[in-house]
Design an enzyme around this catalytic site. Structure first.
Site, PDB file in Angstrom:
ATOM      1  N   LYS A   3       6.691  52.107  67.785  1.00 12.83           N
ATOM      2  CA  LYS A   3       7.719  51.015  67.899  1.00 12.83           C
ATOM      3  C   LYS A   3       7.527  50.212  66.698  1.00 12.83           C
ATOM      4  CE  LYS A   3      10.552  48.024  70.154  1.00 12.83           C
ATOM      5  NZ  LYS A   3      10.929  47.266  71.478  1.00 12.83           N
TER       6      LYS A   3
ATOM      7  N   ARG B   1      15.626  24.583  66.394  1.00 15.23           N
ATOM      8  CA  ARG B   1      16.032  25.941  65.557  1.00 15.23           C
ATOM      9  C   ARG B   1      14.922  26.686  65.522  1.00 15.23           C
ATOM     10  NH1 ARG B   1      18.366  21.185  63.238  1.00 15.23           N
ATOM     11  NH2 ARG B   1      20.502  21.510  63.457  1.00 15.23           N
TER      12      ARG B   1
ATOM     13  N   ARG C 154      16.969  52.171  64.920  1.00 16.03           N
ATOM     14  CA  ARG C 154      16.301  51.548  66.029  1.00 16.03           C
ATOM     15  C   ARG C 154      16.914  51.876  67.391  1.00 16.03           C
ATOM     16  NH1 ARG C 154      14.017  45.309  66.895  1.00 16.03           N
ATOM     17  NH2 ARG C 154      13.761  45.381  68.811  1.00 16.03           N
TER      18      ARG C 154
ATOM     19  N   HIS D 272      21.259  52.212  81.757  1.00 17.49           N
ATOM     20  CA  HIS D 272      21.818  50.939  81.884  1.00 17.49           C
ATOM     21  C   HIS D 272      23.097  50.871  82.937  1.00 17.49           C
ATOM     22  CE1 HIS D 272      20.260  49.465  77.617  1.00 17.49           C
ATOM     23  NE2 HIS D 272      19.353  49.069  78.691  1.00 17.49           N
TER      24      HIS D 272
ATOM     25  N   HIS E  11      18.567  55.335  77.831  1.00 16.35           N
ATOM     26  CA  HIS E  11      19.077  54.037  78.268  1.00 16.35           C
ATOM     27  C   HIS E  11      20.483  53.984  78.425  1.00 16.35           C
ATOM     28  CE1 HIS E  11      15.081  52.979  77.245  1.00 16.35           C
ATOM     29  NE2 HIS E  11      15.172  51.788  77.475  1.00 16.35           N
TER      30      HIS E  11
ATOM     31  N   HIS F  23      13.884  48.706  85.872  1.00 14.32           N
ATOM     32  CA  HIS F  23      14.569  49.159  84.481  1.00 14.32           C
ATOM     33  C   HIS F  23      13.771  50.537  84.377  1.00 14.32           C
ATOM     34  CE1 HIS F  23      16.066  49.302  80.463  1.00 14.32           C
ATOM     35  NE2 HIS F  23      14.865  49.532  79.822  1.00 14.32           N
TER      36      HIS F  23
ATOM     37  N   ASN G 111      16.717  53.538  72.608  1.00 15.69           N
ATOM     38  CA  ASN G 111      17.317  53.748  73.645  1.00 15.69           C
ATOM     39  C   ASN G 111      17.504  54.956  74.094  1.00 15.69           C
ATOM     40  OD1 ASN G 111      17.417  50.990  73.967  1.00 15.69           O
ATOM     41  ND2 ASN G 111      19.491  51.062  72.551  1.00 15.69           N
TER      42      ASN G 111
ATOM     43  N   LYS H 288      13.442  41.412  69.958  1.00 13.38           N
ATOM     44  CA  LYS H 288      14.429  41.216  70.647  1.00 13.38           C
ATOM     45  C   LYS H 288      14.169  40.394  72.012  1.00 13.38           C
ATOM     46  CE  LYS H 288      17.244  45.361  69.971  1.00 13.38           C
ATOM     47  NZ  LYS H 288      17.729  46.699  70.708  1.00 13.38           N
TER      48      LYS H 288
ATOM     49  N   GLU I 171      18.648  46.717  64.149  1.00  7.22           N
ATOM     50  CA  GLU I 171      19.313  48.046  64.958  1.00  7.22           C
ATOM     51  C   GLU I 171      20.745  48.157  64.346  1.00  7.22           C
ATOM     52  OE1 GLU I 171      18.928  47.873  69.122  1.00  7.22           O
ATOM     53  OE2 GLU I 171      20.397  49.523  69.312  1.00  7.22           O
TER      54      GLU I 171
ATOM     55  N   GLU J 161       8.784  54.488  79.782  1.00  8.22           N
ATOM     56  CA  GLU J 161       9.057  53.974  78.274  1.00  8.22           C
ATOM     57  C   GLU J 161       8.028  54.453  77.312  1.00  8.22           C
ATOM     58  OE1 GLU J 161      11.600  52.296  77.237  1.00  8.22           O
ATOM     59  OE2 GLU J 161      12.428  51.134  78.681  1.00  8.22           O
TER      60      GLU J 161
END
Ligand code: GLY
Length: 360
Positions: free
Chosen positions: A227, A120, A241, A252, A248, A265, A245, A142, A237, A184
């Site tokens: 950030k 946990r 947030r 993506h 992106h 990426h 992206n 994340k 998000e 980035e």
């Protein structure tokens, strides 16, 4: 030493940034009063370079183990997480122990996911070793793994206790990886910082060569500050947030249609940003700023898009993403360099025109 604080109430933590920090782990972790054993999770490439050094450093803090997984995106899987749970259990790990993610984005996401779910949740520390991980994926909590139906579909928001960024480790990356990671960095300038944009315009080639330590350090720190501030305002998000992206939405889709093999990426994001800049004209970004922005991204000289990419296939990949996540098609666009907006006012027709004009 440069320090950025990520202010998230009881989940707050520090990011330390300075060349040589890998040699100073015991003093950096002292204030955390770590108990129990330490499990360093890394990939075989990073472990072959830094594994022993980091293991020795943590042995000064407590009993330490090094667990490795194969390099590459395929390690971000439920079976790899399961194998790590088994190894942790066999080594007698318990809730007082700490996981260290030593590597790039794949390792940070995988080791963070294991830390978030093992018993946990047990504490974890990020030691990112790529540009991408140092400025983006190691900060903000994340963590996750991929599912056969898509990337990052299984995961959690789970903040590390500490992030240790040693820019010296970037010298062991090949230049392609550095260039991709810097996409980035440019992203942060676009969404939030015209001064960083000017710094990158003046010094990009020197930064690619990692020539000036002070400059590289300052740029990494600036990205972490941006950030940290975005994450402070919107950890989970629910809105803001998403500006992280920028580039992106298309990035993506480009990764998906090229089978996640052709482009790194950051390379997909670089192409996505060039297209997003073009679309940003609809939000008032001037032609001159579009050109300045695209010129900076092009100076990264990332791998080109494969020839004959079908705009319809890219639109389909975007639609699949949208459907799966039950979203409207949100775009992050710029009103000026340093100012991002979230909009869903872009039609598939406008996207297709930009894709057709800019592909290749
Ligand atoms: N990499 C985007 C985010 O952390 O939200």
């Amino acid at each position: 030493m440069n320090r950025v604080h990520v202010d998230l109430g009881e989940n707050s933590y520090d990011i330390f940034i300075q060349p040589g920090l890998l040699q100073e782990i015991p003093s950096l972790t002292r204030s955390l009063s770590l108990q129990g054993s330490i499990f360093i999770i890394s990939d075989t490439r990073v472990a072959s370079i830094y594994g022993e050094l980091v293991l020795k450093q943590f042995q000064k803090v407590g009993k330490a183990h090094l667990l490795t997984v194969p390099e590459g995106e395929s390690s971000k899987s439920i079976s790899m997480a399961d194998s790590l749970y088994t190894q942790l259990l066999q080594l007698g790990a318990n809730r007082k122990d700490t996981i260290i993610a030593l590597g790039g984005g794949v390792i940070g996401d995988l080791a963070g996911f294991v830390a978030a779910t093992f018993m946990r949740g047990i504490p974890f520390i990020q030691i990112p070793t790529t540009v991408l991980a140092q400025v983006d994926s190691s900060v903000g909590g994340k963590v996750g793994i991929n599912h056969p139906m898509g990337k990052n579909l299984i995961g959690a928001f789970y903040q590390p206790r500490l992030v240790i960024i040693d820019p010296d480790v970037l010298h062991s990356l090949d230049e392609r990886q550095v260039r991709a990671g810097l996409a980035e960095v440019i992203k942060y300038a676009f969404i939030s910082d015209p001064v960083l944009f000017q710094t990158l315009e003046t010094h990009l080639e020197s930064i690619i060569r990692l020539e000036e330590k002070t400059l590289v350090n300052a740029v990494l720190e600036k990205c972490c500050q941006i950030k940290a501030e975005v994450v402070r305002q919107d950890e989970k998000e629910s809105g803001l947030r998403a500006i992280l992206n920028f580039g992106h939405t298309l990035g993506h889709a480009l990764e998906a249609v090229t089978g996640y093999r052709t482009l790194y990426h950051g390379e997909a994001v670089a192409h996505g940003m060039i297209m997003a800049l073009e679309l940003s004209k609809t939000c008032g970004l001037s032609n001159q700023e579009v050109s300045r922005g695209q010129n900076l991204v092009r100076r990264l000289e990332v791998a080109p898009l494969p020839e004959n990419l079908d705009p319809a296939a890219i639109l389909e990949a975007m639609a699949r993403d949208k459907k799966r996540l039950k979203n409207v098609q949100n775009w992050i666009l710029l009103t000026s360099i340093g100012n991002a907006v979230i909009t869903n006012n872009i039609s598939p027709k406008q996207t297709k025109t930009v894709l057709t004009d800019l592909r290749g």
